[in-house]
Every structure is written in structure tokens, then in C-alpha cells.
Design a protein around this motif. Structure first.
Motif, PDB file in Angstrom:
ATOM      1  N   LEU A  58      -2.138   9.644  -3.459  1.00 24.72           N
ATOM      2  CA  LEU A  58      -2.791   8.326  -3.565  1.00 24.72           C
ATOM      3  C   LEU A  58      -3.272   8.060  -4.991  1.00 24.72           C
ATOM      4  O   LEU A  58      -3.592   6.938  -5.353  1.00 24.72           O
ATOM      5  CB  LEU A  58      -3.953   8.228  -2.580  1.00 24.72           C
ATOM      6  CG  LEU A  58      -3.571   8.236  -1.105  1.00 24.72           C
ATOM      7  CD1 LEU A  58      -4.814   8.282  -0.239  1.00 24.72           C
ATOM      8  CD2 LEU A  58      -2.751   7.001  -0.757  1.00 24.72           C
ATOM      9  N   GLU A  59      -3.335   9.133  -5.781  1.00 29.60           N
ATOM     10  CA  GLU A  59      -3.734   8.992  -7.186  1.00 29.60           C
ATOM     11  C   GLU A  59      -2.559   8.635  -8.080  1.00 29.60           C
ATOM     12  O   GLU A  59      -2.734   8.397  -9.282  1.00 29.60           O
ATOM     13  CB  GLU A  59      -4.392  10.295  -7.690  1.00 29.60           C
ATOM     14  CG  GLU A  59      -5.633  10.732  -6.910  1.00 29.60           C
ATOM     15  CD  GLU A  59      -6.700   9.654  -6.846  1.00 29.60           C
ATOM     16  OE1 GLU A  59      -7.008   9.058  -7.884  1.00 29.60           O
ATOM     17  OE2 GLU A  59      -7.218   9.406  -5.735  1.00 29.60           O
ATOM     18  N   ASN A  60      -1.313   8.597  -7.521  1.00 28.99           N
ATOM     19  CA  ASN A  60      -0.133   8.190  -8.303  1.00 28.99           C
ATOM     20  C   ASN A  60      -0.396   6.841  -8.963  1.00 28.99           C
ATOM     21  O   ASN A  60      -0.948   5.945  -8.333  1.00 28.99           O
ATOM     22  CB  ASN A  60       1.100   8.022  -7.393  1.00 28.99           C
ATOM     23  CG  ASN A  60       1.621   9.338  -6.855  1.00 28.99           C
ATOM     24  OD1 ASN A  60       1.175  10.397  -7.268  1.00 28.99           O
ATOM     25  ND2 ASN A  60       2.580   9.268  -5.940  1.00 28.99           N
ATOM     26  N   GLU A  61       0.009   6.726 -10.216  1.00 22.15           N
ATOM     27  CA  GLU A  61      -0.161   5.463 -10.941  1.00 22.15           C
ATOM     28  C   GLU A  61       1.148   4.676 -10.924  1.00 22.15           C
ATOM     29  O   GLU A  61       2.222   5.252 -11.105  1.00 22.15           O
ATOM     30  CB  GLU A  61      -0.529   5.747 -12.412  1.00 22.15           C
ATOM     31  CG  GLU A  61      -1.961   6.186 -12.626  1.00 22.15           C
ATOM     32  CD  GLU A  61      -2.964   5.022 -12.667  1.00 22.15           C
ATOM     33  OE1 GLU A  61      -2.514   3.852 -12.755  1.00 22.15           O
ATOM     34  OE2 GLU A  61      -4.173   5.290 -12.604  1.00 22.15           O
TER      35      GLU A  61
ATOM     36  N   LEU B  35       6.093   9.536  -1.727  1.00 16.63           N
ATOM     37  CA  LEU B  35       5.046   8.980  -0.867  1.00 16.63           C
ATOM     38  C   LEU B  35       5.601   7.765  -0.131  1.00 16.63           C
ATOM     39  O   LEU B  35       6.149   6.856  -0.756  1.00 16.63           O
ATOM     40  CB  LEU B  35       3.838   8.563  -1.719  1.00 16.63           C
ATOM     41  CG  LEU B  35       2.668   7.939  -0.961  1.00 16.63           C
ATOM     42  CD1 LEU B  35       1.970   8.961  -0.086  1.00 16.63           C
ATOM     43  CD2 LEU B  35       1.682   7.314  -1.921  1.00 16.63           C
ATOM     44  N   LEU B  36       5.453   7.766   1.199  1.00 17.53           N
ATOM     45  CA  LEU B  36       5.954   6.652   2.000  1.00 17.53           C
ATOM     46  C   LEU B  36       4.801   5.827   2.573  1.00 17.53           C
ATOM     47  O   LEU B  36       3.766   6.381   2.930  1.00 17.53           O
ATOM     48  CB  LEU B  36       6.805   7.180   3.164  1.00 17.53           C
ATOM     49  CG  LEU B  36       7.999   8.056   2.812  1.00 17.53           C
ATOM     50  CD1 LEU B  36       8.713   8.503   4.074  1.00 17.53           C
ATOM     51  CD2 LEU B  36       8.955   7.322   1.895  1.00 17.53           C
ATOM     52  N   MET B  37       5.011   4.516   2.631  1.00 17.56           N
ATOM     53  CA  MET B  37       3.994   3.624   3.189  1.00 17.56           C
ATOM     54  C   MET B  37       4.639   2.595   4.118  1.00 17.56           C
ATOM     55  O   MET B  37       5.745   2.144   3.831  1.00 17.56           O
ATOM     56  CB  MET B  37       3.273   2.890   2.049  1.00 17.56           C
ATOM     57  CG  MET B  37       2.348   3.771   1.237  1.00 17.56           C
ATOM     58  SD  MET B  37       2.052   3.103  -0.423  1.00 17.56           S
ATOM     59  CE  MET B  37       3.444   3.716  -1.337  1.00 17.56           C
ATOM     60  N   GLU B  38       3.933   2.263   5.184  1.00 17.13           N
ATOM     61  CA  GLU B  38       4.382   1.197   6.086  1.00 17.13           C
ATOM     62  C   GLU B  38       3.440   0.014   5.944  1.00 17.13           C
ATOM     63  O   GLU B  38       2.225   0.193   5.927  1.00 17.13           O
ATOM     64  CB  GLU B  38       4.316   1.671   7.545  1.00 17.13           C
ATOM     65  CG  GLU B  38       5.440   2.573   7.971  1.00 17.13           C
ATOM     66  CD  GLU B  38       5.266   3.072   9.418  1.00 17.13           C
ATOM     67  OE1 GLU B  38       6.178   3.729   9.903  1.00 17.13           O
ATOM     68  OE2 GLU B  38       4.209   2.810  10.027  1.00 17.13           O
TER      69      GLU B  38
ATOM     70  N   LEU C 297      -4.721  -3.035  -0.737  1.00 20.57           N
ATOM     71  CA  LEU C 297      -4.290  -4.428  -0.859  1.00 20.57           C
ATOM     72  C   LEU C 297      -3.300  -4.837   0.232  1.00 20.57           C
ATOM     73  O   LEU C 297      -3.314  -5.971   0.709  1.00 20.57           O
ATOM     74  CB  LEU C 297      -3.634  -4.659  -2.230  1.00 20.57           C
ATOM     75  CG  LEU C 297      -4.566  -4.764  -3.439  1.00 20.57           C
ATOM     76  CD1 LEU C 297      -3.766  -4.647  -4.732  1.00 20.57           C
ATOM     77  CD2 LEU C 297      -5.331  -6.090  -3.410  1.00 20.57           C
ATOM     78  N   LEU C 298      -2.448  -3.886   0.620  1.00 20.28           N
ATOM     79  CA  LEU C 298      -1.394  -4.218   1.584  1.00 20.28           C
ATOM     80  C   LEU C 298      -1.719  -3.741   3.000  1.00 20.28           C
ATOM     81  O   LEU C 298      -0.901  -3.894   3.901  1.00 20.28           O
ATOM     82  CB  LEU C 298      -0.052  -3.608   1.133  1.00 20.28           C
ATOM     83  CG  LEU C 298       0.478  -4.085  -0.221  1.00 20.28           C
ATOM     84  CD1 LEU C 298       1.835  -3.462  -0.501  1.00 20.28           C
ATOM     85  CD2 LEU C 298       0.576  -5.604  -0.297  1.00 20.28           C
ATOM     86  N   ASP C 299      -2.911  -3.188   3.158  1.00 22.09           N
ATOM     87  CA  ASP C 299      -3.325  -2.664   4.452  1.00 22.09           C
ATOM     88  C   ASP C 299      -2.234  -1.739   5.016  1.00 22.09           C
ATOM     89  O   ASP C 299      -1.811  -1.862   6.175  1.00 22.09           O
ATOM     90  CB  ASP C 299      -3.606  -3.842   5.423  1.00 22.09           C
ATOM     91  CG  ASP C 299      -4.322  -3.382   6.682  1.00 22.09           C
ATOM     92  OD1 ASP C 299      -4.928  -2.296   6.637  1.00 22.09           O
ATOM     93  OD2 ASP C 299      -4.240  -4.086   7.699  1.00 22.09           O
ATOM     94  N   ALA C 300      -1.774  -0.851   4.156  1.00 23.44           N
ATOM     95  CA  ALA C 300      -0.614  -0.018   4.492  1.00 23.44           C
ATOM     96  C   ALA C 300      -1.010   1.304   5.137  1.00 23.44           C
ATOM     97  O   ALA C 300      -2.127   1.789   4.952  1.00 23.44           O
ATOM     98  CB  ALA C 300       0.200   0.259   3.229  1.00 23.44           C
ATOM     99  N   LYS C 301      -0.074   1.849   5.894  1.00 29.22           N
ATOM    100  CA  LYS C 301      -0.245   3.162   6.503  1.00 29.22           C
ATOM    101  C   LYS C 301       0.500   4.164   5.624  1.00 29.22           C
ATOM    102  O   LYS C 301       1.650   3.921   5.243  1.00 29.22           O
ATOM    103  CB  LYS C 301       0.344   3.132   7.917  1.00 29.22           C
ATOM    104  CG  LYS C 301       0.004   4.325   8.755  1.00 29.22           C
ATOM    105  CD  LYS C 301       0.573   4.122  10.171  1.00 29.22           C
ATOM    106  CE  LYS C 301       0.423   5.388  10.989  1.00 29.22           C
ATOM    107  NZ  LYS C 301       1.121   5.298  12.254  1.00 29.22           N
ATOM    108  N   VAL C 302      -0.165   5.265   5.326  1.00 25.52           N
ATOM    109  CA  VAL C 302       0.397   6.210   4.351  1.00 25.52           C
ATOM    110  C   VAL C 302       0.957   7.466   5.019  1.00 25.52           C
ATOM    111  O   VAL C 302       0.351   8.017   5.935  1.00 25.52           O
ATOM    112  CB  VAL C 302      -0.706   6.637   3.343  1.00 25.52           C
ATOM    113  CG1 VAL C 302      -0.156   7.627   2.332  1.00 25.52           C
ATOM    114  CG2 VAL C 302      -1.267   5.418   2.635  1.00 25.52           C
ATOM    115  N   PHE C 303       2.122   7.900   4.522  1.00 25.77           N
ATOM    116  CA  PHE C 303       2.705   9.179   4.944  1.00 25.77           C
ATOM    117  C   PHE C 303       2.908  10.026   3.688  1.00 25.77           C
ATOM    118  O   PHE C 303       3.840   9.817   2.932  1.00 25.77           O
ATOM    119  CB  PHE C 303       4.039   8.963   5.667  1.00 25.77           C
ATOM    120  CG  PHE C 303       3.892   8.137   6.914  1.00 25.77           C
ATOM    121  CD1 PHE C 303       3.630   8.736   8.134  1.00 25.77           C
ATOM    122  CD2 PHE C 303       4.010   6.752   6.852  1.00 25.77           C
ATOM    123  CE1 PHE C 303       3.486   7.973   9.283  1.00 25.77           C
ATOM    124  CE2 PHE C 303       3.864   5.983   7.999  1.00 25.77           C
ATOM    125  CZ  PHE C 303       3.599   6.598   9.212  1.00 25.77           C
ATOM    126  N   GLY C 304       2.007  10.945   3.480  1.00 28.49           N
ATOM    127  CA  GLY C 304       2.054  11.781   2.286  1.00 28.49           C
ATOM    128  C   GLY C 304       0.704  12.441   2.139  1.00 28.49           C
ATOM    129  O   GLY C 304      -0.193  12.208   2.957  1.00 28.49           O
TER     130      GLY C 304
END
Lengths: 114, 137
Positions: A21-24, A90-93, A9-16
Motif C-alpha cells: 500500500l506504500e507503493n508510489e 498488487l491487485l485491487m477490485e 479514493l476508489l473504495d477498492a478492495k485490496v489483494f496483496g
């Protein structure tokens, strides 16, 4: 909602790792003021912030926040990545503004705390 | 169990490392997550205060089966008016502290909210001692 959907949804970049990604997440809180984040009592909150520094991560650690999105195109530094990994965070940009990112998540069903 | 941590003045990159270590200890002791959060949030706020306002200090942590007692002792300017410092919104924080996401005058009130007991003693020009107690059961 799964973090995987938040990322899309946020077109985010993931660091983790992929598994994270399965975190609720059910609730989100948006703030650049860590003093405010430290007053949040709700568990498992997704944090949206534009404050990309070590203290935002320490705040997340103390507040049991395991998913953090840095908005307004703020970049995550190597020392932040290291601390996040150590604490299973989990970090996201995301390049969107705090208002836009919060609005998208609210519309998609993520609940506010207050 | 007794632990001690030195806290350096102005060392924002390490502010929170003592709180982080205490959190790990409490997790190992199987303290419930809600109580751990109350303890480490209170301690972290107090640790940031030592970094931000003092010339340096020490954190003493004593953990028993019933409670945790955290004492943060610093040397520094002290707090001239503790009642005023306890008011939400009152802050003497520097612009640097505000850039870190703090300094909104919420630290001491938030420590009080999370602690079962809070005692603050301070002498202007000498230093401050903050004692935080939280029941573990």
C-alpha cells in the motif's frame, strides 16, 4: 501518490500485503486492450482495466506494472491472485466504471501517459 | 546460455510462461530493466501469437554477454502476406483471442519496435519462424 490513497479514493478492495500500500504511483493507463498496454514505455504505471483474466496479469508482469485495478466490479480469480503474488503485483477490485475511476484519479493528480 | 520452451496451441492460461521464465533469467544476469522490458514484451507478443495462430511451437533462447536471440518456430497455417501482417491494425485473430485482450493487429509491429532486429520467415501450410534479436549492452 501512495496506493493507500488510490484505494481510499476508489473504495477498492485490496489483494496483496500491507507493505504494498506504500507503493508510489505517478502515472496511470486505462485499457481493456492488452496490446495497447504492451506499447506503454513509461515505468511504474498504475493499470486500470476491466479485463480480469490471467493474460492481463501476464501483460502487467511483462510491462513492469506492479499495481493493477480491476474496474466495473470485475472479480479477481484465485489463479490471478497466485500469479500476482509470485510476481509481486498488487491487485485491487473497484466497483466504479473505468471512466469514473480514471476521472477520480486524474482529478487527484495522477498523470496520464499521453 | 541456451533455453527451450514448448508452446501449446490454444493454451491461453499458460501463454506468457516462457516469457516469464526468460524475464527471471535476465534479471539474474543483471540486465537493465528497460532492456528486459523490451525483450519480454517482444517475446510475450510472439509467444501469444504462437498460442493464438499456430498448431504449436518451440521457443529457442540464446543469451550471450552481448545479445539475446529468440527464435519462435511453429507449425501451422503460416502467414500468407508478411508485409500486410506487419501493418498496424491488420489482424486475423479469432474472437477468443480478442476476448483475451489481444488481436488488435499490434503484435508484430510492437515486436519490431522493441527488437534491434526482427526476421520473419513463413510458409503457408507449414509454419512460421520469428527471430528476435536484442543487444544487451
Amino acid at each position: 501518490m501512495k496506493i493507500r490513497e488510490v484505494v481510499a479514493l476508489l473504495d477498492a478492495k485490496v489483494f496483496g500485503n500491507e507493505q504494498m500500500l506504500e507503493n508510489e504511483v505517478e502515472f496511470a493507463f486505462s485499457s481493456d486492450l492488452m496490446s495497447d498496454v504492451l506499447t506503454v514505455k513509461t515505468q511504474n504505471v498504475l493499470l486500470l482495466t476491466g479485463l480480469a483474466n490471467i493474460q492481463s496479469l501476464r501483460t502487467a508482469e511483462m510491462s513492469d506494472v506492479i499495481n493493477v485495478i480491476y474496474v466495473r466490479g470485475k472479480r479477481i480469480t484465485d489463479d490471478m491472485k497466485e500469479l500476482a503474488e509470485e510476481n509481486g503485483i498488487l491487485l485491487m477490485e473497484c466497483n466504479y466504471s473505468m471512466f469514473r475511476a480514471s476521472g477520480i484519479l486524474y482529478k487527484a493528480g495522477i498523470k496520464p501517459i499521453y | 546460455m541456451h533455453f527451450e520452451y514448448n508452446v501449446k496451441s490454444g493454451d491461453f492460461s499458460n501463454a506468457g510462461s516462457a516469457s516469464s521464465q526468460i524475464k527471471k533469467v535476465l534479471k539474474q544476469l543483471n540486465v537493465d530493466s528497460v532492456t528486459i522490458k523490451r525483450i519480454v514484451v517482444a517475446l510475450y507478443e510472439a509467444e501469444v501469437n504462437v498460442v493464438a495462430h499456430s498448431f504449436g511451437g518451440t521457443i529457442f533462447a540464446d543469451v550471450t554477454a552481448e545479445e539475446i536471440i529468440l527464435v519462435l518456430k511453429d507449425t501451422g497455417p503460416g502467414i500468407p502476406d508478411i508485409t500486410k501482417a506487419m501493418q498496424e491494425g491488420f489482424s486475423t485473430a479469432s474472437p477468443q483471442v480478442r476476448e483475451m485482450g489481444f488481436g488488435a493487429g499490434m503484435g508484430l509491429p510492437n515486436i519490431k519496435k522493441n527488437a534491434d532486429k526482427l526476421e520473419i520467415r513463413s510458409e503457408v501450410g507449414v509454419g512460421t519462424e520469428v527471430k528476435i534479436m536484442v543487444k544487451l549492452s
